[in-house]
Design an enzyme around this catalytic site. Structure first.
Site, short mmCIF file in Angstrom:
data_model
loop_
_atom_site.label_atom_id
_atom_site.label_comp_id
_atom_site.label_asym_id
_atom_site.label_seq_id
_atom_site.Cartn_x
_atom_site.Cartn_y
_atom_site.Cartn_z
N HIS A 71 3.14 0.75 0.31
CA HIS A 71 3.05 2.04 -0.38
C HIS A 71 4.27 2.89 -0.05
O HIS A 71 4.64 3.04 1.12
CB HIS A 71 1.77 2.78 0.01
CG HIS A 71 0.55 2.25 -0.66
ND1 HIS A 71 -0.70 2.27 -0.08
CD2 HIS A 71 0.38 1.70 -1.89
CE1 HIS A 71 -1.59 1.75 -0.92
NE2 HIS A 71 -0.95 1.39 -2.02
N GLU A 74 4.33 5.84 2.45
CA GLU A 74 3.95 5.43 3.79
C GLU A 74 5.14 4.75 4.48
O GLU A 74 4.99 3.87 5.32
CB GLU A 74 2.71 4.52 3.72
CG GLU A 74 1.53 5.26 3.09
CD GLU A 74 0.33 4.38 2.78
OE1 GLU A 74 0.35 3.19 3.14
OE2 GLU A 74 -0.62 4.88 2.16
N HIS A 217 -0.28 0.53 6.94
CA HIS A 217 -0.35 1.65 6.02
C HIS A 217 -0.50 2.93 6.84
O HIS A 217 -0.52 2.90 8.06
CB HIS A 217 -1.54 1.48 5.07
CG HIS A 217 -1.37 0.36 4.09
ND1 HIS A 217 -1.12 0.57 2.76
CD2 HIS A 217 -1.41 -0.98 4.24
CE1 HIS A 217 -1.01 -0.59 2.14
NE2 HIS A 217 -1.19 -1.56 3.02
N GLU A 276 -4.39 1.49 9.28
CA GLU A 276 -4.05 2.84 8.81
C GLU A 276 -3.51 3.64 9.99
O GLU A 276 -4.25 4.22 10.79
CB GLU A 276 -5.29 3.52 8.21
CG GLU A 276 -5.84 2.82 6.97
CD GLU A 276 -4.97 3.03 5.73
OE1 GLU A 276 -4.01 3.82 5.79
OE2 GLU A 276 -5.25 2.38 4.70
#
Length: 306
Positions: A71, A74, A217, A276
């Protein structure tokens, strides 16, 4: 080769106010120059023709994969992963480094394949906005609802979310998202693996047959380890090990498809994880880099011990 850093003279991988593709390339050149055991390979090219690089470290029979910046906004995950590779390389040759007691044995048992920037076009777009290099500038602005602020852009330069591109119940994810045209996020394209960045990652994964895969991420300090009950029995145990090492939470995620981790589990029935990193809002501020790295590096080191 005068730019080569010397062992113990400070880290090559640093983050300033931003982290663009050119920063990655500059640091990769320095790492290659400094650590002869580090191989840098090209696994594909982005929509705009940027080489997508993979770092190979170690000679062990067990192949482990880590990737970052799937992404665009990110992007801080790129230097997070690259710093980890740098520290492992340094620890394998310098006795006073962080993992010096373990690194040499890791690299005899494991070959690490790391792709630090899957989405280079998107990474640049999210930080620089539309530039003269973008032949589809008008489309990008339209997809971004007319705004010149691309700081929340997650997709590639085609407006396709690369973490909705993998053939793991892709149709269900498309229906759930309800996004049918290019957008800053959540548009999975017209079919799985239409985008060169996703294809490059899938082809590398199929070719090397990784035992374990982690995709970095941001944000939330969470570890997603499951997929439609297709994951192997040890996935939850590994997730809790990673959680203990990092202080993150192991989370059983539902109602999510078509991501890299989802496809890896479905395709190979091996442990796959979405990490994450950090906490707050995307993009995470560069000032948080060292704090986030302190957490994430412990998790990645635990993966090397598996």
């Amino acid at each position: 080769m005068g730019f080569c850093s010397q062992h113990g003279k400070g880290r090559i991988v640093q983050v300033g106010g931003q982290y663009l593709y050119r920063d990655l390339i500059q640091q990769l050149k320095q790492l290659q120059c400094t650590y002869s055991q580090l191989d840098v390979l090209e696994i594909g090219r982005s929509v705009m023709g940027k080489p997508i690089h993979c770092l190979r470290l170690g000679t062990g029979p067990r192949a482990i994969h880590m990737n970052a910046s799937v992404h665009a906004n990110e992007w801080i995950t790129s230097p997070l992963l690259l710093r980890f590779v740098e520290e492992i390389a340094a620890s394998s040759v310098v006795a006073s480094e962080r993992w010096s007691r373990e690194a040499s044995s890791w690299l005899k048992e494991v070959t690490l394949w790391a792709v630090p920037m899957v989405n280079p076009d998107g990474v640049n777009l999210s930080q620089e906005g539309v530039t003269s290099a973008h032949v589809n500038a008008d489309e990008l602005l339209s997809w971004n609802k007319g705004s010149t602020d691309f700081s929340r852009w997650k997709a590639n330069i085609h407006g396709v979310d690369l973490n909705d591109q993998f053939p793991a119940y892709w149709e269900e994810e498309r229906t759930r998202r309800g996004i049918i045209m290019p957008a800053p996020q959540d548009y999975g394209g017209t079919a799985p693996l239409t985008e060169p960045e996703a294809t490059a990652l899938a082809e590398l994964t199929r070719w090397e047959s990784f035992e374990l895969a982690l995709s970095l991420h941001t944000q939330g300090k969470e570890i997603y380890w499951n997929y439609r009950d297709l994951e192997p029995d040890d996935s939850q145990t590994l997730a809790h090990r990673f959680a203990y090492a990092s202080g993150y939470r192991a989370v059983k995620l539902t109602a999510s498809d078509a991501g890299y981790k989802d496809w890896f589990i479905k395709e190979f029935r091996r442990p796959g994880f979405t990490i994450e990193a950090g906490e707050g809002v995307n993009p995470l501020p560069p000032a948080e880099f060292e704090n986030v790295y302190a957490e994430v590096s412990e998790l990645l080191a635990e993966a090397m011990r598996t």
